[in-house]
Write a protein that holds these residues in place. Structure first.
Motif, PDB file in Angstrom:
ATOM      1  N   LYS A  11      -5.591  -3.437   1.090  1.00 19.30           N
ATOM      2  CA  LYS A  11      -4.680  -3.893   2.148  1.00 19.30           C
ATOM      3  C   LYS A  11      -4.180  -2.672   2.901  1.00 19.30           C
ATOM      4  O   LYS A  11      -3.750  -1.685   2.292  1.00 19.30           O
ATOM      5  N   LYS A  13      -1.728  -0.448   4.503  1.00 21.46           N
ATOM      6  CA  LYS A  13      -0.277  -0.293   4.354  1.00 21.46           C
ATOM      7  C   LYS A  13       0.336   0.445   5.540  1.00 21.46           C
ATOM      8  O   LYS A  13       1.469   0.197   5.903  1.00 21.46           O
ATOM      9  N   SER A  14      -0.411   1.395   6.113  1.00 24.88           N
ATOM     10  CA  SER A  14       0.090   2.089   7.306  1.00 24.88           C
ATOM     11  C   SER A  14      -1.069   2.634   8.114  1.00 24.88           C
ATOM     12  O   SER A  14      -2.146   2.914   7.578  1.00 24.88           O
ATOM     13  N   THR A  25      -3.586   4.361   5.402  1.00 23.50           N
ATOM     14  CA  THR A  25      -3.171   4.291   4.009  1.00 23.50           C
ATOM     15  C   THR A  25      -3.495   2.888   3.517  1.00 23.50           C
ATOM     16  O   THR A  25      -3.122   1.894   4.146  1.00 23.50           O
ATOM     17  N   GLU A  27      -3.809   0.191   0.148  1.00 22.67           N
ATOM     18  CA  GLU A  27      -3.398  -0.159  -1.213  1.00 22.67           C
ATOM     19  C   GLU A  27      -4.500  -1.004  -1.838  1.00 22.67           C
ATOM     20  O   GLU A  27      -4.994  -1.951  -1.223  1.00 22.67           O
ATOM     21  N   SER A  28      -4.907  -0.650  -3.061  1.00 28.28           N
ATOM     22  CA  SER A  28      -5.917  -1.447  -3.764  1.00 28.28           C
ATOM     23  C   SER A  28      -5.748  -1.272  -5.262  1.00 28.28           C
ATOM     24  O   SER A  28      -5.080  -0.343  -5.717  1.00 28.28           O
ATOM     25  N   THR A  56      -2.091   3.653  -3.894  1.00 29.39           N
ATOM     26  CA  THR A  56      -2.586   3.778  -2.520  1.00 29.39           C
ATOM     27  C   THR A  56      -3.439   5.030  -2.383  1.00 29.39           C
ATOM     28  O   THR A  56      -3.360   5.956  -3.190  1.00 29.39           O
ATOM     29  N   ARG A  58      -5.237   7.506   1.070  1.00 32.66           N
ATOM     30  CA  ARG A  58      -5.262   7.710   2.518  1.00 32.66           C
ATOM     31  C   ARG A  58      -6.600   8.298   2.922  1.00 32.66           C
ATOM     32  O   ARG A  58      -7.155   9.151   2.223  1.00 32.66           O
ATOM     33  N   VAL A  76      -1.625  -3.213  10.252  1.00 34.63           N
ATOM     34  CA  VAL A  76      -0.956  -3.168   8.951  1.00 34.63           C
ATOM     35  C   VAL A  76      -0.952  -4.584   8.375  1.00 34.63           C
ATOM     36  O   VAL A  76      -0.665  -5.553   9.069  1.00 34.63           O
ATOM     37  N   GLY A  77      -1.336  -4.685   7.103  1.00 35.39           N
ATOM     38  CA  GLY A  77      -1.416  -5.973   6.428  1.00 35.39           C
ATOM     39  C   GLY A  77      -2.808  -6.549   6.367  1.00 35.39           C
ATOM     40  O   GLY A  77      -3.073  -7.464   5.588  1.00 35.39           O
ATOM     41  N   GLU A  79      -6.687  -7.052   5.389  1.00 34.71           N
ATOM     42  CA  GLU A  79      -7.504  -6.767   4.217  1.00 34.71           C
ATOM     43  C   GLU A  79      -8.777  -6.058   4.652  1.00 34.71           C
ATOM     44  O   GLU A  79      -9.289  -6.301   5.746  1.00 34.71           O
TER      45      GLU A  79
END
Length: 196
Positions: A11, A13-14, A25, A27-28, A56, A58, A76-77, A79
């Motif tokens: 996902k 994140k930034s 960035t 997240e997984s 996370t 980057r 952002v958000g 997938e």
């Protein structure tokens, strides 16, 4: 080198602009296993991990990658499909994928055929890329078999597992996707051009 078998979903994140580049960035559930300088496929694009934290990591998307892929379309958000590089000596369940996107395509249609889905994609055939029925194609990092092949258009069949465990469940007509055409097909097409 990758196989096109998606390991997990990440996902975004930034997203930060850095000159002409983007810093993503992600997240997984495998981010904690990654190492700095490791090559990871993000929607089929081979990117280098430049920072890793607990859950996370980057990556930097350079200007050329932004021009040739759909990574600049991310929000952002969103997938994304994630795959670590293949291990030598392991089974190759997909096909050989380099993580070098040839061009983007566009989702033309999605048809539910009673237990699976037929996705049809358009792409600019003037680039010299081709598909072959029953040949391989990599879409957003997913190794797939071409069902129908036309000039500038092809279709693939998606099974329920792939629909649920990749970003295919979120794809809609008009959306851009990353395409990596089969490396053997690219070499044959290039060789045939030289024979002309």
């Amino acid at each position: 080198m990758f196989t096109g078998i998606i390991e997990t979903l990440g996902k975004v994140k930034s997203i930060e602009k850095s000159g002409n580049n983007l810093e993503l960035t992600v997240e997984s559930n495998i981010s904690s296993l990654l190492k700095i300088d490791q090559s990871i496929s993000h929607n089929g694009v081979c990117l280098t991990v430049v920072e890793q934290k607990e859950n996370t990591h980057r990556v930097t998307v350079i200007d050329e990658s932004l021009a040739k892929t759909n990574l600049g379309d991310l929000h952002v958000g969103d997938e994304i499909n994630i795959e670590r590089a293949m291990q030598l000596g392991a089974r190759i369940d997909g096909h050989l994928v380099q993580g070098h996107i040839d061009q983007t395509g566009v989702v033309k249609s999605v048809v539910n055929v009673g237990g699976s889905w037929i996705f049809t994609f358009d792409y600019d055939a003037n680039t010299g890329n081709i598909t072959v029925e029953k040949g391989s194609i990599c879409i957003n990092g997913v190794s797939l078999t071409v069902v129908n092949s036309l000039d500038g258009e092809f279709s693939v069949a998606i099974i329920p597992y792939t629909m649920e465990n990749t970003i295919f469940h979120a794809m809609k007509p008009g959306q851009r996707v990353n395409l990596e055409f089969d490396v053997l097909g690219k070499y044959v097409a290039r060789y045939m051009e030289k024979l002309k």
